[in-house]
Design a protein around this motif. Structure first.
Motif, PDB file in Angstrom:
ATOM      1  N   GLU A   1     -24.475 -23.342 -37.248  1.00  0.00           N
ATOM      2  CA  GLU A   1     -23.307 -24.213 -37.201  1.00  0.00           C
ATOM      3  C   GLU A   1     -23.575 -25.397 -36.286  1.00  0.00           C
ATOM      4  O   GLU A   1     -24.197 -25.264 -35.237  1.00  0.00           O
ATOM      5  N   GLY A   2     -23.086 -26.538 -36.719  1.00  0.00           N
ATOM      6  CA  GLY A   2     -23.276 -27.744 -35.931  1.00  0.00           C
ATOM      7  C   GLY A   2     -24.484 -28.550 -36.370  1.00  0.00           C
ATOM      8  O   GLY A   2     -24.629 -29.720 -36.057  1.00  0.00           O
ATOM      9  N   LYS A   3     -25.404 -27.916 -37.085  1.00  0.00           N
ATOM     10  CA  LYS A   3     -26.589 -28.637 -37.546  1.00  0.00           C
ATOM     11  C   LYS A   3     -26.212 -29.572 -38.692  1.00  0.00           C
ATOM     12  O   LYS A   3     -25.257 -29.337 -39.418  1.00  0.00           O
TER      13      LYS A   3
ATOM     14  N   LEU B   1     -25.694 -19.625 -35.466  1.00  0.00           N
ATOM     15  CA  LEU B   1     -26.690 -20.540 -34.886  1.00  0.00           C
ATOM     16  C   LEU B   1     -26.861 -21.807 -35.718  1.00  0.00           C
ATOM     17  O   LEU B   1     -27.322 -22.820 -35.233  1.00  0.00           O
TER      18      LEU B   1
END
Lengths: 336, 728
Positions: B127-129, B125
């Motif tokens: 990842e990508g932040k 969850l």
């Protein structure tokens, strides 16, 4: 020893003891500085809700009064938006987004921020849990509801651009300022404030996934306290007093959650306690993380806000973001 | 206040102050000791906890560093960065998850690119932040950095994250690695209360004044509660101290705080003051009990000490008061005299004083006796002086008043002594009755003896006046100063009488004797001048006239002398048993010639039982002589005279009646006056001198008798003389 001397010494001892007593206990109370009470109007960023709990506390607990201020907290209205109200003198101090402030400045309106309350922008996308949507990349091929004309879609656009997601693959629709569209299935994802709309989903008995846009590199100071440059320069004691009391109010609110909510409800009479509790508890991490003082602003953040706005063509030319805010009062409060 | 009480009071106060001070000092020393012990305990706790904290964080750092140099991880990462293949990512995730499972101290490991974007995480969850603005990213790009104690917005919980660069074999930074630390252990470490009692706790405060760990007592304080106590302020100024202060709950605590520079936190260890000082309450009680006992002891000792000191002094005091009461024979307690201390010295001094006093007292008594004798002598002299004497002091108050003075003035000495003499003894002039005591003041002012020259009278107690001769002599002290006066006065009434009688005598003599002397002179001249030419009868007649006048003069002179003697009191009565009848008869014999000349018949009635009476025969004779010669003189020719002498117990009554001219009613009151002559008889006889009845009355008065008369003009008079039977 001569008896008289003994008696004299005893008398001296007695008088010393009593003098100490008198000095210690009968010392007059320090005089209260009696300054003239100033009446000021503060225009809020939105309607009365726990988003402004610190202000309510400062008001109800007399922190403003301690600073010789009589503060009139006026909620946002579309007829008289906050920026205009402050720019045109109908309010002395406003609470609004850093983006709006920079935009106003780019149009030549001399406004200046002096503190930030919401350091992390609460703008978020939210989806029902069963949709499995957990990150912006998941929006592809889905219907996303946007609140047009606010900093919600601004942040959304910025985030999508930052993440390099092709918005052509997304069905973007306009929604109102609530979760109706998500709940009735019109949208797969809706946007709004993390502190507000997701509550409606929860209140409706559904589970929600929240995607805070700030987590994806597009944070913009949400609630900054600002005034005109003129006010800041000419009435610094007023601004400082207001800030000091407001920060004190927020610290009090953070430490006394229940009381903060109760006080909020005296302003936001149409809200439920559970709504405000949700609003408040989700707001706190955005306001305060414990690793910087309340209200504190960072140069990098202002620069990033400026950059985002520039990228989004909200600003049509580069400007010096340092002019948009002052650390003078925060430093006065925290460092001195 | 008595010395014993004083001593007791002083000892009481001093010991009270001493014990109080001692108690307070003991209290504070104990308190100090307790505080020091507590502080030492807190210090060891803080040091222990700091070490544990440091160790913990160091361990986590070491773990992260070790992990960041894991070859497999780095190789896969390089591959992933190049090829973006899931197999590399999964390999990395496997390594990291594996590590998470072994080491429960971490919650998440993640890898960021240079934008701060989470590319690989043990929590998908995340990842990508983008962690662009996080310190662990910014600092971690350069070197290992611990972002301690902050509220992670993405995780919605307090966190500590260690960030550090990941480098390839060439040492170039390829990514930023971060490990999120499980703070449970630190919280447990802080909440661990061993050695902190019921009220103690340790907690951490970061440089923004926020409490970073949970409170032992309240939930939700971590990273929320801002603490602005003085101790935290001091601690944040990088001080390490201890003391008693109010903590964030506004409770008094003994605390120790320590700035841990490495993690920029303040570690505080505190224990409730009341709990810490609980043993002190018992000590206070013991001190109070002990102090009371000590005080009681001191007061008791003081009481006895006071008594011990006061008793000999009281003995001496008793002796002294006996001494002042006049008892010179007191004996000092030999026990006291034998003492070597101040009291002994006092007793010795007192003793020698008594001895000396006794000596001088004996001398004094002798002298007093002498003086007393002298005084008595003087008093006797003064008292027996025949003159009135009184003494006044400087203020005119009377200090001595002798008997004669009492007699003259009529005042008793009690009435006069102590009073100002002016208020009692009034000296006035004889004529105008004005105060006349300037002599006294003069005497006192001038210091000379002053005598009153003018006639002075003293007003007696009964208001009557007495003529006095008075003089005042000043009394002087040894320096010559006037301290009073002695006034001597005497009754000069008699002297004044005599004086007057003398004067009267002279004037009367000159007046009464002139007529017969002139006659004698005239007849003698006639005889001398014309002796030859005058016939014998005429000569005879002349010589008879001379004889008659001479005789009259003799009578006159005798009468004068009698009067004078009576007046002055020089007539001395020769008291003897006297037979009145004999004297009467002899007087009658002397008067026979005169009676026959006037052809007067006399009848006598003598009481035959008349005894002889103690009296002066000459005086009785004078009574008969005068009364009978008057009865003859103022009788008509051929008249009668009756003389009776009767005993009328307890008196003797002499009655002489005549049948003469009588006394006019208007003259009745005057007939006993000197030189008074009734008008109606002047034309018949010039041979009276007006002294007869005066003499009789004077004699009768002196004999305590009475004289009165009955008289009718031209019919005759009866004179009565009543004398007491015993004249004594």
């Amino acid at each position: 020893m001569n008896k008289k001397i003994l008696i004299r010494d005893l008398l001296i001892l007695f008088s010393i003891v009593s003098s100490i007593f008198v000095i210690t206990f009968l010392r007059p109370a320090p005089e209260q500085a009696s300054k003239k009470i100033e009446n000021i109007t503060v225009k809020l960023k939105w309607v009365h809700q726990a988003q402004f709990a610190g202000n309510y506390i400062a008001q109800k607990k007399g922190f403003y009064k301690d600073e010789s201020l009589q503060v009139n907290l006026v909620p946002f209205s579309f007829e008289d938006p906050t920026i205009e109200a402050v720019a045109e003198g109908r309010a002395l101090i406003g609470i609004s987004g850093a983006d709006e402030l920079l935009l106003a400045r780019s149009k030549g309106v001399p406004l200046r921020a002096f503190a930030v309350i919401f350091k992390t922008n609460p703008v978020a996308a939210y989806a029902l849990k069963e949709s499995g949507i957990t990150k912006p990349q998941d929006f592809i091929g889905k219907t996303v509801g946007l609140q047009r004309g606010t900093n919600v879609d601004l942040l959304y656009f910025a985030m999508m651009e930052k993440l390099g997601i092709d918005r052509e693959k997304i069905n973007e629709v306009t929604i109102g300022y609530d979760a109706t569209e998500l709940l009735n299935g019109t949208t797969d994802v809706s946007t709004g404030y993390i502190i507000n709309e997701p509550y409606e989903v929860i209140a409706a008995g559904r589970e929600v996934n929240k995607i805070l846009m700030a987590d994806y590199g597009v944070n913009m100071y949400a609630d900054v306290l600002f005034a005109t440059e003129e006010t800041i320069e000419k009435r610094p004691e007023l601004v400082e007093g207001f800030l000091r009391a407001t920060l004190k109010g927020w610290q009090y609110a953070i430490e006394n959650e229940e009381e903060a909510i109760d006080i909020t409800l005296t302003y936001a009479a149409d809200r439920t306690q559970s709504h405000e509790t949700y609003l408040f508890t989700t707001s706190i991490p955005l306001i305060h993380t414990g690793d910087s003082p309340l209200g504190w602003m960072e140069e990098e953040e202002w620069d990033r806000i400026h950059d985002i706005l520039l990228e989004q063509n909200i600003l049509n030319k580069k400007m010096n973001s340092k002019d948009a805010y002052t650390m003078k009062f925060l430093k006065e409060i925290y460092i001195n | 206040m008595r010395i014993g009480t004083k001593l007791l009071l002083i000892i009481g106060i001093v010991s009270f102050i001493g014990i109080t001070i001692g108690g307070i000092i003991y209290y504070f020393i104990t308190r100090q000791a307790i505080e020091e012990r507590i502080v030492a305990q807190l210090e060891s706790i803080t040091i222990l906890k700091e070490n544990q904290l440091n160790n913990f964080i160091s361990e986590e750092m070491d773990d992260v560093i070790v992990l960041s140099s894991d070859e497999a991880l780095l190789n896969n990462l390089i591959n992933f960065n190049t090829y973006q293949k899931d197999e590399h990512k999964e390999a990395i995730q496997d390594i990291l998850i594996n590590k998470l499972q072994i080491d429960r101290d971490f919650l998440e490991f993640f890898i960021m690119d240079f934008e701060g974007k989470v590319v690989i995480s043990t929590d998908p969850l995340q990842e990508g932040k983008i962690k662009y603005s996080e310190h662990y990213f910014r600092e971690g790009k350069i070197e290992v950095f611990v972002q301690s104690f902050y509220y992670d917005t993405a995780l919605q919980e307090p966190a500590m994250t260690i960030g550090l660069p990941l480098r390839n074999k060439e040492g170039e930074v390829i990514n930023v690695f971060a490990g999120r630390v499980n703070l449970e252990d630190i919280s447990e470490l802080m909440v661990e209360k061993t050695g902190l009692g019921e009220t103690g706790e340790t907690y951490l405060v970061n440089k923004f004044n926020f409490m970073v760990t949970e409170s032992r007592f309240y939930e939700g304080f971590a990273l929320r509660k801002a603490i602005h106590t003085d101790s935290v302020k001091n601690c944040l100024k990088k001080q390490t101290q201890h003391g008693i202060y109010k903590n964030y709950l506004d409770e008094e605590v003994i605390g120790r705080y320590r700035w841990i520079a490495r993690h920029e936190v303040c570690l505080l260890a505190e224990i409730g003051k009341s709990e810490a000082f609980e043993p002190l309450d018992k000590i206070v009680f013991s001190i109070a009990a002990l102090s009371s006992a000590l005080l009681a002891l001191y007061i008791t000792l003081g009481f006895f000490a006071g008594k011990a000191v006061a008793r000999p002094i009281r003995t001496l005091t008793d002796n002294a008061s006996a001494l002042s009461g006049g008892d010179l024979d007191i004996k000092i307690d030999p026990l006291l005299l034998s003492k070597k201390d101040e009291v002994g010295q006092l007793a010795m001094a007192f003793n020698s004083m008594v001895v000396n006093l006794k000596k001088s007292h004996v001398n004094l008594e002798e002298k007093i006796a002498l003086l007393k004798k002298e005084k008595e002598k003087i008093g006797a002299i003064l008292q027996s002086i025949s003159d009135g004497v009184f003494v006044i002091d400087r203020k005119h108050s009377v200090t001595m008043f002798n008997k004669i003075a009492e007699e003259i003035s009529g005042f008793s000495s009690q009435e006069v002594l102590g009073n100002s003499y002016e208020n009692v003894l009034k000296f006035v002039t004889e004529k105008k009755e004005k105060a006349n005591d300037s002599f006294l003041r003069d005497a006192m002012e001038t210091g000379e003896i002053k005598e009153v020259l003018s006639h002075t009278q003293l007003i007696r107690k009964d208001g009557s006046k007495v003529s006095v001769g008075v003089s005042a002599a000043p009394l002087k002290d040894s320096g010559g100063g006037v301290v009073g006066a002695v006034i001597v006065f005497r009754d000069i009434t008699r002297e004044r009488e005599i004086d007057r009688a003398k004067t009267e005598f002279v004037s009367l003599a000159s007046h009464q004797l002139r007529t017969p002397l002139s006659s004698i002179s005239w007849y003698t001249e006639m005889l001398l001048d014309d002796g030859s030419s005058i016939n014998r009868d005429v000569q005879k007649k002349y010589l008879r006239k001379i004889y008659q006048n001479n005789k009259r003069m003799v009578e006159l002179v005798n009468a004068f002398l009698d009067v004078s003697r009576l007046d002055i009191g020089t007539l001395i009565f020769d008291i003897k048993p006297v037979d009145f009848k004999k004297i009467a008869d002899s007087t009658i014999d002397e008067l026979t010639t005169q009676m026959s000349l006037k052809k007067i018949t006399l009848s006598t009635h003598y009481d035959q039982t008349l005894p002889e009476i103690q009296a002066d025969s000459k005086a009785i004779g004078m009574i008969f002589q005068n009364l009978l010669s008057n009865a003859i003189k103022y009788n008509r020719s051929g008249g009668t005279i009756t003389l009776s002498i009767e005993k009328k117990e307890p008196h003797i009554l002499i009655t002489v009646s005549d049948t003469g001219y009588g006394i006019p009613r208007s003259h009745h009151s005057k007939i006993f006056s000197k030189f008074f002559r009734v008008d109606n008889i002047k034309k018949y006889d010039t041979d009276g001198n007006g002294l007869g009845l005066y003499i009789v009355k004077s004699i009768v008065k002196q004999m305590n008798g009475k004289i009165w008369f009955e008289s009718i003009e031209d019919k005759g008079s009866t004179f009565y003389v009543q004398l007491p039977l015993s004249v004594a």
